[in-house]
Design a protein around this motif. Structure first.
Motif, PDB file in Angstrom:
ATOM      1  N   PHE A 100       0.167  18.136  -5.840  1.00 19.62           N
ATOM      2  CA  PHE A 100      -0.355  18.251  -4.483  1.00 19.62           C
ATOM      3  C   PHE A 100       0.667  18.800  -3.484  1.00 19.62           C
ATOM      4  N   HIS A 101       1.871  19.103  -3.940  1.00 21.13           N
ATOM      5  CA  HIS A 101       2.939  19.702  -3.126  1.00 21.13           C
ATOM      6  C   HIS A 101       3.223  18.892  -1.859  1.00 21.13           C
ATOM      7  N   CYS A 102       3.201  17.586  -2.031  1.00 22.12           N
ATOM      8  CA  CYS A 102       3.497  16.654  -0.943  1.00 22.12           C
ATOM      9  C   CYS A 102       5.007  16.658  -0.680  1.00 22.12           C
ATOM     10  N   ASN A 103       5.391  16.405   0.540  1.00 17.90           N
ATOM     11  CA  ASN A 103       6.796  16.277   0.904  1.00 17.90           C
ATOM     12  C   ASN A 103       7.453  15.206   0.029  1.00 17.90           C
ATOM     13  N   GLU A 104       8.634  15.488  -0.497  1.00 18.15           N
ATOM     14  CA  GLU A 104       9.302  14.566  -1.428  1.00 18.15           C
ATOM     15  C   GLU A 104       9.614  13.215  -0.802  1.00 18.15           C
ATOM     16  N   TYR A 105       9.993  13.202   0.469  1.00 20.16           N
ATOM     17  CA  TYR A 105      10.292  11.937   1.138  1.00 20.16           C
ATOM     18  C   TYR A 105       9.014  11.115   1.355  1.00 20.16           C
ATOM     19  N   LEU A 106       7.944  11.780   1.768  1.00 17.87           N
ATOM     20  CA  LEU A 106       6.670  11.088   1.963  1.00 17.87           C
ATOM     21  C   LEU A 106       6.147  10.552   0.636  1.00 17.87           C
ATOM     22  N   ALA A 107       6.266  11.331  -0.422  1.00 19.70           N
ATOM     23  CA  ALA A 107       5.818  10.894  -1.743  1.00 19.70           C
ATOM     24  C   ALA A 107       6.606   9.675  -2.208  1.00 19.70           C
ATOM     25  N   GLN A 108       7.917   9.663  -1.947  1.00 20.65           N
ATOM     26  CA  GLN A 108       8.746   8.498  -2.305  1.00 20.65           C
ATOM     27  C   GLN A 108       8.233   7.265  -1.563  1.00 20.65           C
ATOM     28  N   PHE A 109       7.930   7.428  -0.275  1.00 21.25           N
ATOM     29  CA  PHE A 109       7.440   6.319   0.544  1.00 21.25           C
ATOM     30  C   PHE A 109       6.094   5.803   0.029  1.00 21.25           C
ATOM     31  N   LEU A 110       5.162   6.695  -0.224  1.00 25.58           N
ATOM     32  CA  LEU A 110       3.838   6.282  -0.688  1.00 25.58           C
ATOM     33  C   LEU A 110       3.912   5.611  -2.060  1.00 25.58           C
ATOM     34  N   GLY A 111       4.836   6.057  -2.874  1.00 24.88           N
ATOM     35  CA  GLY A 111       5.018   5.457  -4.193  1.00 24.88           C
ATOM     36  C   GLY A 111       5.436   3.999  -4.127  1.00 24.88           C
ATOM     37  N   LEU A 112       6.074   3.604  -3.036  1.00 24.75           N
ATOM     38  CA  LEU A 112       6.480   2.204  -2.875  1.00 24.75           C
ATOM     39  C   LEU A 112       5.279   1.260  -2.918  1.00 24.75           C
ATOM     40  N   PHE A 113       4.146   1.697  -2.399  1.00 26.93           N
ATOM     41  CA  PHE A 113       2.959   0.846  -2.368  1.00 26.93           C
ATOM     42  C   PHE A 113       2.355   0.680  -3.768  1.00 26.93           C
ATOM     43  N   VAL A 114       2.359   1.753  -4.537  1.00 25.79           N
ATOM     44  CA  VAL A 114       1.886   1.669  -5.918  1.00 25.79           C
ATOM     45  C   VAL A 114       2.792   0.724  -6.700  1.00 25.79           C
ATOM     46  N   TYR A 115       4.086   0.934  -6.551  1.00 22.58           N
ATOM     47  CA  TYR A 115       5.074   0.103  -7.227  1.00 22.58           C
ATOM     48  C   TYR A 115       4.900  -1.371  -6.843  1.00 22.58           C
ATOM     49  N   GLY A 116       4.790  -1.636  -5.559  1.00 20.78           N
ATOM     50  CA  GLY A 116       4.689  -3.012  -5.076  1.00 20.78           C
ATOM     51  C   GLY A 116       3.491  -3.749  -5.619  1.00 20.78           C
ATOM     52  N   ALA A 117       2.348  -3.100  -5.652  1.00 21.15           N
ATOM     53  CA  ALA A 117       1.126  -3.742  -6.143  1.00 21.15           C
ATOM     54  C   ALA A 117       1.241  -4.086  -7.628  1.00 21.15           C
ATOM     55  N   VAL A 118       1.671  -3.134  -8.425  1.00 19.41           N
ATOM     56  CA  VAL A 118       1.799  -3.382  -9.865  1.00 19.41           C
ATOM     57  C   VAL A 118       2.876  -4.435 -10.127  1.00 19.41           C
ATOM     58  N   ASN A 119       3.983  -4.353  -9.408  1.00 17.91           N
ATOM     59  CA  ASN A 119       5.096  -5.279  -9.594  1.00 17.91           C
ATOM     60  C   ASN A 119       4.692  -6.716  -9.265  1.00 17.91           C
ATOM     61  N   PHE A 120       3.992  -6.922  -8.155  1.00 16.26           N
ATOM     62  CA  PHE A 120       3.570  -8.272  -7.778  1.00 16.26           C
ATOM     63  C   PHE A 120       2.663  -8.877  -8.839  1.00 16.26           C
ATOM     64  N   ILE A 121       1.665  -8.127  -9.249  1.00 14.80           N
ATOM     65  CA  ILE A 121       0.697  -8.644 -10.225  1.00 14.80           C
ATOM     66  C   ILE A 121       1.386  -8.978 -11.544  1.00 14.80           C
ATOM     67  N   ALA A 122       2.226  -8.086 -12.029  1.00 15.01           N
ATOM     68  CA  ALA A 122       2.906  -8.321 -13.312  1.00 15.01           C
ATOM     69  C   ALA A 122       3.848  -9.520 -13.240  1.00 15.01           C
ATOM     70  N   ASN A 123       4.611  -9.634 -12.168  1.00 14.40           N
ATOM     71  CA  ASN A 123       5.540 -10.759 -12.061  1.00 14.40           C
ATOM     72  C   ASN A 123       4.817 -12.074 -11.814  1.00 14.40           C
ATOM     73  N   ARG A 124       3.752 -12.044 -11.077  1.00 17.08           N
ATOM     74  CA  ARG A 124       2.994 -13.261 -10.794  1.00 17.08           C
ATOM     75  C   ARG A 124       2.323 -13.792 -12.064  1.00 17.08           C
ATOM     76  N   ARG A 125       1.782 -12.889 -12.853  1.00 11.31           N
ATOM     77  CA  ARG A 125       0.989 -13.298 -14.016  1.00 11.31           C
ATOM     78  C   ARG A 125       1.816 -13.439 -15.299  1.00 11.31           C
ATOM     79  N   ILE A 126       2.979 -12.795 -15.373  1.00 10.24           N
ATOM     80  CA  ILE A 126       3.740 -12.799 -16.631  1.00 10.24           C
ATOM     81  C   ILE A 126       5.130 -13.415 -16.474  1.00 10.24           C
ATOM     82  N   THR A 127       5.933 -12.874 -15.579  1.00 11.87           N
ATOM     83  CA  THR A 127       7.350 -13.249 -15.514  1.00 11.87           C
ATOM     84  C   THR A 127       7.581 -14.669 -15.020  1.00 11.87           C
ATOM     85  N   PHE A 128       7.014 -14.991 -13.879  1.00 10.83           N
ATOM     86  CA  PHE A 128       7.293 -16.283 -13.238  1.00 10.83           C
ATOM     87  C   PHE A 128       6.058 -17.177 -13.268  1.00 10.83           C
ATOM     88  N   ARG A 129       5.637 -17.548 -14.453  1.00  6.92           N
ATOM     89  CA  ARG A 129       4.454 -18.413 -14.581  1.00  6.92           C
ATOM     90  C   ARG A 129       4.865 -19.776 -15.066  1.00  6.92           C
TER      91      ARG A 129
END
Length: 129
Positions: A100-129
């Motif tokens: 999509f030829h998105c700005n690299e800095y903006l793409a890095q920022f938006l990726g934080l939200f994808v990362y955060g959602a997956v990270n929370f779910i995985a750690n909540r359900r697997i790591t720290f149970r």
């Protein structure tokens, strides 16, 4: 602990991680003129060290008697959760920048939200149970 408190704490630590990630990305890309992909990898590794400590003791604290996983299992599961979340974020980053030829800095920022959602779910359900 109430789930709303846990989510609030995760958001606070996630915000700090985002700032750490953004700072490392900026330093590597702007100051050291490194590729956005290398900057992304290094930034997430640095932030993960910070994230594990806060996750273990503040976001997902466990009573030592009720703990199902030893510290070594938690580290292993945390790394697995990181790999899952990071892979989702990295693919999202590549899609935004390369397709999509998105700005690299903006793409890095938006990726934080994808990362955060997956990270929370995985750690909540697997790591720290």
């Amino acid at each position: 602990m109430k789930e709303s408190v846990r989510i609030f704490r995760f958001t606070v630590v996630g915000t700090l991680n985002a700032l750490i990630t953004a700072l490392v990305v900026w330093l590597m890309m702007h100051i050291h003129e490194q590729d956005y992909l290398l900057a992304n990898v290094v930034a997430y590794i640095v932030a993960q060290i910070h994230n594990f400590i806060w996750s273990k003791y503040w976001i997902f604290p466990l009573d030592t008697d009720a703990k199902k996983n030893s510290i070594w299992h938690q580290i292993l599961f945390f790394v697995c959760a990181f790999v899952m979340a990071y892979t989702a974020q990295f693919l999202f980053l590549l899609l935004l920048v390369e397709v999509f030829h998105c700005n690299e800095y903006l793409a890095q920022f938006l990726g934080l939200f994808v990362y955060g959602a997956v990270n929370f779910i995985a750690n909540r359900r697997i790591t720290f149970r």
